[in-house]
Design a protein around this motif. Sequence first.
Motif, PDB file in Angstrom:
ATOM      1  N   MET A  65      11.863   6.199   0.143  1.00  0.00           N
ATOM      2  CA  MET A  65      12.711   5.029   0.245  1.00  0.00           C
ATOM      3  C   MET A  65      12.489   4.058   1.535  1.00  0.00           C
ATOM      4  SD  MET A  65      13.869   5.369  -3.008  1.00  0.00           S
ATOM      5  CE  MET A  65      15.141   4.106  -3.414  1.00  0.00           C
ATOM      6  N   ASP A  66      11.575   4.556   2.186  1.00  0.00           N
ATOM      7  CA  ASP A  66      11.295   3.582   3.568  1.00  0.00           C
ATOM      8  C   ASP A  66      10.505   2.568   3.168  1.00  0.00           C
ATOM      9  OD1 ASP A  66      12.524   5.819   5.042  1.00  0.00           O
ATOM     10  OD2 ASP A  66      10.638   6.848   4.995  1.00  0.00           O
ATOM     11  N   PRO A  67      10.690   1.389   3.908  1.00  0.00           N
ATOM     12  CA  PRO A  67      10.239   0.065   3.558  1.00  0.00           C
ATOM     13  C   PRO A  67       8.562   0.152   3.949  1.00  0.00           C
ATOM     14  CG  PRO A  67      12.172  -0.373   4.732  1.00  0.00           C
ATOM     15  CD  PRO A  67      12.046   1.106   4.503  1.00  0.00           C
ATOM     16  N   MET A  68       7.887  -0.068   3.078  1.00  0.00           N
ATOM     17  CA  MET A  68       6.442   0.047   3.717  1.00  0.00           C
ATOM     18  C   MET A  68       5.759  -1.485   3.886  1.00  0.00           C
ATOM     19  SD  MET A  68       5.646   3.315   3.828  1.00  0.00           S
ATOM     20  CE  MET A  68       3.846   3.325   3.722  1.00  0.00           C
ATOM     21  N   LEU A  69       5.883  -2.384   2.986  1.00  0.00           N
ATOM     22  CA  LEU A  69       5.443  -3.727   3.027  1.00  0.00           C
ATOM     23  C   LEU A  69       6.640  -4.682   2.713  1.00  0.00           C
ATOM     24  CD1 LEU A  69       1.934  -2.873   0.897  1.00  0.00           C
ATOM     25  CD2 LEU A  69       2.269  -3.431   3.578  1.00  0.00           C
ATOM     26  N   PHE A  70       6.382  -6.038   3.204  1.00  0.00           N
ATOM     27  CA  PHE A  70       7.490  -7.030   2.802  1.00  0.00           C
ATOM     28  C   PHE A  70       6.706  -8.337   2.283  1.00  0.00           C
ATOM     29  CE2 PHE A  70       8.957  -4.424   6.246  1.00  0.00           C
ATOM     30  CZ  PHE A  70      10.396  -4.271   5.945  1.00  0.00           C
ATOM     31  N   GLY A  71       7.462  -9.099   1.659  1.00  0.00           N
ATOM     32  CA  GLY A  71       6.731 -10.254   0.977  1.00  0.00           C
ATOM     33  C   GLY A  71       5.830  -9.991  -0.202  1.00  0.00           C
ATOM     34  N   ASN A  72       5.315 -11.220  -0.582  1.00  0.00           N
ATOM     35  CA  ASN A  72       4.455 -10.993  -1.794  1.00  0.00           C
ATOM     36  C   ASN A  72       3.224 -10.252  -1.572  1.00  0.00           C
ATOM     37  OD1 ASN A  72       6.224 -12.536  -3.003  1.00  0.00           O
ATOM     38  ND2 ASN A  72       4.979 -14.649  -2.807  1.00  0.00           N
ATOM     39  N   LEU A  73       2.774  -9.423  -2.670  1.00  0.00           N
ATOM     40  CA  LEU A  73       1.412  -8.720  -2.514  1.00  0.00           C
ATOM     41  C   LEU A  73       0.590  -9.048  -3.634  1.00  0.00           C
ATOM     42  CD1 LEU A  73       3.433  -5.303  -2.370  1.00  0.00           C
ATOM     43  CD2 LEU A  73       2.712  -6.729  -0.425  1.00  0.00           C
ATOM     44  N   MET A  74      -0.785  -8.765  -3.279  1.00  0.00           N
ATOM     45  CA  MET A  74      -1.943  -8.957  -4.124  1.00  0.00           C
ATOM     46  C   MET A  74      -2.676  -7.617  -4.079  1.00  0.00           C
ATOM     47  SD  MET A  74      -3.201 -12.820  -4.035  1.00  0.00           S
ATOM     48  CE  MET A  74      -3.978 -12.620  -5.532  1.00  0.00           C
ATOM     49  N   PHE A  75      -3.104  -7.042  -5.158  1.00  0.00           N
ATOM     50  CA  PHE A  75      -3.609  -5.763  -5.300  1.00  0.00           C
ATOM     51  C   PHE A  75      -4.791  -5.876  -5.994  1.00  0.00           C
ATOM     52  CE2 PHE A  75       0.751  -5.198  -5.976  1.00  0.00           C
ATOM     53  CZ  PHE A  75       1.259  -3.973  -5.242  1.00  0.00           C
ATOM     54  N   PHE A  76      -5.999  -5.221  -5.168  1.00  0.00           N
ATOM     55  CA  PHE A  76      -7.347  -5.085  -5.553  1.00  0.00           C
ATOM     56  C   PHE A  76      -7.702  -3.716  -5.307  1.00  0.00           C
ATOM     57  CE2 PHE A  76      -6.701  -9.237  -3.919  1.00  0.00           C
ATOM     58  CZ  PHE A  76      -7.271 -10.238  -4.607  1.00  0.00           C
ATOM     59  N   ARG A  77      -9.225  -3.419  -5.832  1.00  0.00           N
ATOM     60  CA  ARG A  77      -9.914  -2.190  -5.491  1.00  0.00           C
ATOM     61  C   ARG A  77     -10.813  -2.410  -4.446  1.00  0.00           C
ATOM     62  NH1 ARG A  77      -8.818   3.054  -7.281  1.00  0.00           N
ATOM     63  NH2 ARG A  77      -8.227   3.028  -9.577  1.00  0.00           N
TER      64      ARG A  77
END
Length: 141
Positions: A71-83
């Motif tokens: 439950m630790d924060p890893m990323l903030f704000g909007n995210l875009m996923f790719f390979r």
Amino acid sequence: MKSLLLDVENCEVTVIEIENSPELEFFYEHLTCDVIDITERRINGEYFKIVCDDEGALKNFPIVSAINSNMDPMLFGNLMFFRGDPDTGELVGLTDEDIEHIRSSIHGIVATYRFKANSNFSINGRSSVCRYNPILVGCEY
């Protein structure tokens, strides 16, 4: 090329079709940021490239978009996923199976944001706001 956009500002998860290789301005617009970072994280045992706001944690009101299994924060704000292309490291579009794999780790949470009573900051005259946020759960190194 397909990508998945986790938009925590508008509380949406959307598949985006991208023509050719996207320019930086494309990421700035969709992530609503000025500086991006491309990181790689494991989601349910599979590695994906994630384009994110490099300064997301430094915002006045950062919104957590990914947490690890503790439950630790890893990323903030909007995210875009790719390979990622294993030979070049270039961003590669997602398959329909990839999209479902990532979606299975995105859950909704209800977050309450509270502001200091003396801060002169409020939203619609209120000192706290409760809203639904989509969040990526189980984002690991």
